[in-house]
Design an enzyme around this catalytic site. Sequence first.
Site, PDB file in Angstrom:
ATOM      1  N   LYS A  80      52.415  65.821  38.545  1.00 18.21           N
ATOM      2  CA  LYS A  80      52.876  65.210  40.032  1.00 18.21           C
ATOM      3  C   LYS A  80      52.806  63.754  39.917  1.00 18.21           C
ATOM      4  O   LYS A  80      51.435  63.495  40.034  1.00 18.21           O
ATOM      5  CB  LYS A  80      52.541  66.189  41.018  1.00 18.21           C
ATOM      6  CG  LYS A  80      53.356  65.692  42.260  1.00 18.21           C
ATOM      7  CD  LYS A  80      54.669  66.408  42.423  1.00 18.21           C
ATOM      8  CE  LYS A  80      55.644  65.863  43.198  1.00 18.21           C
ATOM      9  NZ  LYS A  80      56.451  64.877  43.080  1.00 18.21           N
ATOM     10  N   GLN A 101      46.254  59.406  40.500  1.00 12.50           N
ATOM     11  CA  GLN A 101      46.901  60.486  40.993  1.00 12.50           C
ATOM     12  C   GLN A 101      46.293  61.887  40.808  1.00 12.50           C
ATOM     13  O   GLN A 101      46.667  62.748  41.535  1.00 12.50           O
ATOM     14  CB  GLN A 101      48.345  60.510  40.383  1.00 12.50           C
ATOM     15  CG  GLN A 101      49.345  61.344  40.969  1.00 12.50           C
ATOM     16  CD  GLN A 101      49.963  60.692  42.226  1.00 12.50           C
ATOM     17  OE1 GLN A 101      50.492  59.322  42.105  1.00 12.50           O
ATOM     18  NE2 GLN A 101      50.022  61.121  43.300  1.00 12.50           N
ATOM     19  N   LYS A 104      43.829  62.150  43.493  1.00 18.22           N
ATOM     20  CA  LYS A 104      44.544  61.983  45.029  1.00 18.22           C
ATOM     21  C   LYS A 104      45.099  63.455  45.036  1.00 18.22           C
ATOM     22  O   LYS A 104      45.181  64.141  46.095  1.00 18.22           O
ATOM     23  CB  LYS A 104      45.676  61.066  44.894  1.00 18.22           C
ATOM     24  CG  LYS A 104      46.617  61.044  46.026  1.00 18.22           C
ATOM     25  CD  LYS A 104      47.927  60.161  45.998  1.00 18.22           C
ATOM     26  CE  LYS A 104      47.139  58.608  45.689  1.00 18.22           C
ATOM     27  NZ  LYS A 104      48.468  57.812  45.712  1.00 18.22           N
ATOM     28  N   LYS A 116      52.110  59.953  35.998  1.00 16.66           N
ATOM     29  CA  LYS A 116      52.888  58.784  36.621  1.00 16.66           C
ATOM     30  C   LYS A 116      54.029  58.368  35.381  1.00 16.66           C
ATOM     31  O   LYS A 116      53.808  58.662  34.379  1.00 16.66           O
ATOM     32  CB  LYS A 116      51.912  57.479  36.651  1.00 16.66           C
ATOM     33  CG  LYS A 116      52.700  56.712  37.661  1.00 16.66           C
ATOM     34  CD  LYS A 116      52.555  57.300  39.341  1.00 16.66           C
ATOM     35  CE  LYS A 116      52.939  56.418  40.334  1.00 16.66           C
ATOM     36  NZ  LYS A 116      52.681  56.860  41.742  1.00 16.66           N
ATOM     37  N   GLY A 155      59.633  59.364  43.768  1.00 16.96           N
ATOM     38  CA  GLY A 155      59.831  58.186  44.126  1.00 16.96           C
ATOM     39  C   GLY A 155      58.579  57.263  43.888  1.00 16.96           C
ATOM     40  O   GLY A 155      57.500  57.696  43.973  1.00 16.96           O
ATOM     41  N   ASP A 156      58.792  55.843  43.708  1.00 17.12           N
ATOM     42  CA  ASP A 156      57.638  55.069  43.796  1.00 17.12           C
ATOM     43  C   ASP A 156      58.294  53.610  44.165  1.00 17.12           C
ATOM     44  O   ASP A 156      59.613  53.425  44.507  1.00 17.12           O
ATOM     45  CB  ASP A 156      57.069  55.043  42.544  1.00 17.12           C
ATOM     46  CG  ASP A 156      55.389  54.293  42.603  1.00 17.12           C
ATOM     47  OD1 ASP A 156      54.521  54.900  43.236  1.00 17.12           O
ATOM     48  OD2 ASP A 156      55.347  53.193  42.344  1.00 17.12           O
ATOM     49  N   THR A 199      53.736  59.221  53.715  1.00 12.86           N
ATOM     50  CA  THR A 199      52.653  58.254  53.230  1.00 12.86           C
ATOM     51  C   THR A 199      52.166  57.405  54.381  1.00 12.86           C
ATOM     52  O   THR A 199      50.776  57.159  54.714  1.00 12.86           O
ATOM     53  CB  THR A 199      53.049  57.382  52.057  1.00 12.86           C
ATOM     54  OG1 THR A 199      53.590  58.282  51.119  1.00 12.86           O
ATOM     55  CG2 THR A 199      51.715  56.783  51.535  1.00 12.86           C
ATOM     56  N   ASN A 231      58.678  51.557  52.809  1.00 11.33           N
ATOM     57  CA  ASN A 231      58.392  52.742  53.672  1.00 11.33           C
ATOM     58  C   ASN A 231      57.047  53.201  54.066  1.00 11.33           C
ATOM     59  O   ASN A 231      57.003  53.542  55.245  1.00 11.33           O
ATOM     60  CB  ASN A 231      58.962  54.127  52.753  1.00 11.33           C
ATOM     61  CG  ASN A 231      60.056  54.429  52.798  1.00 11.33           C
ATOM     62  OD1 ASN A 231      61.012  53.795  53.541  1.00 11.33           O
ATOM     63  ND2 ASN A 231      60.668  55.704  52.052  1.00 11.33           N
ATOM     64  N   SER A 383      55.420  66.040  49.149  1.00 14.14           N
ATOM     65  CA  SER A 383      56.134  66.225  48.055  1.00 14.14           C
ATOM     66  C   SER A 383      55.810  67.550  47.476  1.00 14.14           C
ATOM     67  O   SER A 383      56.374  68.572  47.070  1.00 14.14           O
ATOM     68  CB  SER A 383      55.833  65.015  46.977  1.00 14.14           C
ATOM     69  OG  SER A 383      56.468  63.895  46.943  1.00 14.14           O
TER      70      SER A 383
END
Length: 455
Positions: A80, A101, A104, A116, A155-156, A199, A231, A383
Amino acid sequence: MVAKPYNLPSEPEFEQAVHEITSTLEPFLDANPEYRKALAVVQIPERIIQFRVTWERDDGTIAVNRGYRVQFNSALGPYKGGLRLHPSVNLSILKFLGFEQVFKNALTGLMMGGGKGGCDFDPKGKSDNEIRRFCYAFMLELSRHIGDNTDVPAGDIGTGGREIGFMFGAYKKYRNEFVGVLTGKGADWGGSFIRPEATGYGLVYYVTEMLRDLDNTDWKGKRVLLSGAGNVAQYAALKVIELGGKVLSLSDSTGSLIANDDEGFSPEDIQTVADIKLARKSLTAWSQDRFTWHEGKRPWTLVSKADVALPSATQNEVSEEEAKALIKAGVRYVAEGSNMGCTQEAIEVFEATRAATTSATETSGVCYYAPGKAANAGGVAVSGLEMAQNSARLKWTPEEVDAKLKDIMVTCYKTCRETGEKYSTKGAIPSLVAGANIAGFIKVADAMRDQGDWW
């Protein structure tokens, strides 16, 4: 540091991320030396996929980009992590982001591994048709390697709702299945409420616990420095304002907007910024007498008095000198809305103030620092909630999702603080960065051991 074979090129961002984690693990590893085997294994991605992306420009010419997916660790669940579309994308950056990630996602308490991906494609200046053609070409290859129980990208930077929509449409056509293979989807076709806000909201919820814990205070009247204008920064700013704080800055890659007084940005100002960024313009496009534009500068040295700093733009956006400037301005709380927002030298400046404490009740001069893998985990947490809703064919209300997000961030903070309390070797106040790194590492390492990845 990561053990690097002689024939591999330098990967500075990834090596920095590994060093940041390993440097805080030593107290735990000294007490549990068998886990050094896990540390050696967890630094290596399970799989790296690199591929060519060929797409057609509006003028009929052919463009070629490099696409990537780093599937780093699946011990806790499907890979993820986001897809970044930016000219700076390379394996070092994606490996650093994927490595972060992993831990996290572990701190959210949800069943998600870490990964990623992305491409060195630049969405800026492209037409909608060019972006659609790129997304379909990118997904043509990526679709072979992802799935709702295998790898669920999100997304990123550069990958917003438009890009996720095109990619989801491409996947659906190529695979002939409607599944929750991407998160950040549209609200009417599998997306979750609160995902765009997650976030930024989660960052503020995490810092709320820091405020309460260190000074028994809240956001009312707090002067807040924010970087970024996407965002994360927008929704963090709105939540800070809602809770009584004053947002004094926003920024983008071209410079910073600084409020001329302590009233700062209003919700209407944030909406104007959102409209500017949606049009893919610079903040220089906004002429407003209540703010001063500082070309080419970050906000950290531009305000003489502040309480909270929330770096929310990109990696390494707070240097050692800027960290010292923040402390001089009176900043008591720093939390990363971006991934690895502070350099290692900046982290050491903040941590030195905590390490110097001799009493948990004497906090004068302390700058309490929270790393991105904990403080900005709200995005991937929602997510994960979107994945759960997709699996159950359900859709929760905004209030339900927001309540779950807040609970996840409060639990994340408690986990970081309690683990930091157990393993911090200096100072009367626990290290949140050590707590986050050690707690995330233990959870992932134990799952890997149970599955036979080390023993």
